[in-house]
Write an enzyme that holds these catalytic residues in place. Sequence first.
Site, PDB file in Angstrom:
ATOM      1  N   HIS A  54     -23.925   4.246 -27.929  1.00  0.00           N
ATOM      2  CA  HIS A  54     -22.470   4.019 -27.981  1.00  0.00           C
ATOM      3  C   HIS A  54     -21.902   4.539 -29.300  1.00  0.00           C
ATOM      4  O   HIS A  54     -20.827   5.149 -29.325  1.00  0.00           O
ATOM      5  CB  HIS A  54     -22.151   2.521 -27.883  1.00  0.00           C
ATOM      6  CG  HIS A  54     -22.550   1.888 -26.590  1.00  0.00           C
ATOM      7  ND1 HIS A  54     -23.591   0.990 -26.482  1.00  0.00           N
ATOM      8  CD2 HIS A  54     -22.044   2.020 -25.338  1.00  0.00           C
ATOM      9  CE1 HIS A  54     -23.697   0.591 -25.223  1.00  0.00           C
ATOM     10  NE2 HIS A  54     -22.778   1.203 -24.512  1.00  0.00           N
ATOM     11  N   GLU A 102     -24.251  10.981 -20.810  1.00  0.00           N
ATOM     12  CA  GLU A 102     -24.936  11.648 -19.692  1.00  0.00           C
ATOM     13  C   GLU A 102     -26.085  10.818 -19.136  1.00  0.00           C
ATOM     14  O   GLU A 102     -26.629  11.157 -18.098  1.00  0.00           O
ATOM     15  CB  GLU A 102     -25.481  13.006 -20.150  1.00  0.00           C
ATOM     16  CG  GLU A 102     -24.426  14.084 -20.155  1.00  0.00           C
ATOM     17  CD  GLU A 102     -24.974  15.437 -20.571  1.00  0.00           C
ATOM     18  OE1 GLU A 102     -24.232  16.415 -20.440  1.00  0.00           O
ATOM     19  OE2 GLU A 102     -26.136  15.519 -21.035  1.00  0.00           O
ATOM     20  N   GLN A 162     -22.462   8.464 -12.760  1.00  0.00           N
ATOM     21  CA  GLN A 162     -21.196   7.815 -13.142  1.00  0.00           C
ATOM     22  C   GLN A 162     -20.268   8.818 -13.822  1.00  0.00           C
ATOM     23  O   GLN A 162     -19.072   8.918 -13.498  1.00  0.00           O
ATOM     24  CB  GLN A 162     -21.492   6.650 -14.094  1.00  0.00           C
ATOM     25  CG  GLN A 162     -20.283   6.151 -14.874  1.00  0.00           C
ATOM     26  CD  GLN A 162     -20.606   4.939 -15.728  1.00  0.00           C
ATOM     27  OE1 GLN A 162     -20.767   3.855 -15.211  1.00  0.00           O
ATOM     28  NE2 GLN A 162     -20.693   5.108 -17.040  1.00  0.00           N
TER      29      GLN A 162
HETATM   30  O1  PAF Z   1     -21.200   2.738 -18.500  1.00  0.00           O
HETATM   31  C1  PAF Z   1     -20.694   1.616 -18.647  1.00  0.00           C
HETATM   32  O2  PAF Z   1     -20.950   0.910 -19.632  1.00  0.00           O
HETATM   33  C2  PAF Z   1     -19.756   1.085 -17.581  1.00  0.00           C
HETATM   34  O3  PAF Z   1     -20.138   1.486 -16.312  1.00  0.00           O
HETATM   35  C3  PAF Z   1     -18.272   1.412 -17.867  1.00  0.00           C
HETATM   36  C4  PAF Z   1     -18.027   2.913 -17.835  1.00  0.00           C
HETATM   37  C5  PAF Z   1     -17.865   0.851 -19.211  1.00  0.00           C
HETATM   38  C6  PAF Z   1     -17.386   0.795 -16.777  1.00  0.00           C
HETATM   39  O4  PAF Z   1     -17.537  -0.591 -16.755  1.00  0.00           O
END
Ligand code: PAF
Length: 254
Positions: free
Chosen positions: A32, A143, A148
């Site tokens: 993150h 990635e 997603q």
């Molecule tokens: O990847 C994540 O942490 C989640 O799927 C997201 C994109 C924050 C959506 O809740």
Amino acid sequence: MRDLDDWRRWRADQDSRRLGFVPTMGALHAGHAALVRRSLAECEATVVSIFVNPTQFDDPVDLAAYPQVLEADLDLLRGLGVAAVLAPSAEAIYPDGYHYRLSEDSLSRRFCGAHRPGHFDGVLTVVMRLLNLVRPWRAYFGEKDYQQMRLVQGMAEAFFMDVEVIACATERDADGLALSSRNRRLSETQRQLAATLPLALRESRTAEAARQRLESAGFEVDYVADFEQRRLAAVRLGAIRLIDNVPLGLHRHD
Ligand code: PAF
């Protein structure tokens, strides 16, 4: 900020500043932090959301076990220099009780979607709601969650959304395991074994060979599949589900 009225006031003061946005479910790690740093480098200000989105969990046990460490997350984000953190309640994000939702009926039904019914409806719906609240210039996705990321890119395009969805390379531990909030739930033995996942994906000649290697090593395999020049997989170690993917060009052809 928890309250959406406070949030809207803050957002209104940003005028035309080019905002970068990193949506998260908290339990932040170096993966993150890398997304946030990239946003800080490219945008005028960066917003992070922390919201454990109930609608994307198909398994209530997984939702209950999801790590929540808000104070530590806020400390990390303050240190990185983000402009604002949006941490709303589920009631604030779903005033309609999730009666309005988004779905995609092709890619979202494959791979992870085939094993987690409703998962991507929940993801797309919350991402759309967050993007509407934040109105960023760019949004950053890892990635590691390749499916997603591609679905969010597809949604932004399909709905003519005024946001650029940026894909960022997966951050890994020294032994190759992709960073994930779920890693902290692994026992020491499971953690050691987990490093086999990226190795098997990289080193096996075919998806089927990777599946066999993972099963022999003790993983329960949801799927291994090649898609868009990548090898994607989801596996389980006990109750913990791990996903990963690697570019296909890196495979050893022996
Ligand atoms: O990847 C994540 O942490 C989640 O799927 C997201 C994109 C924050 C959506 O809740």
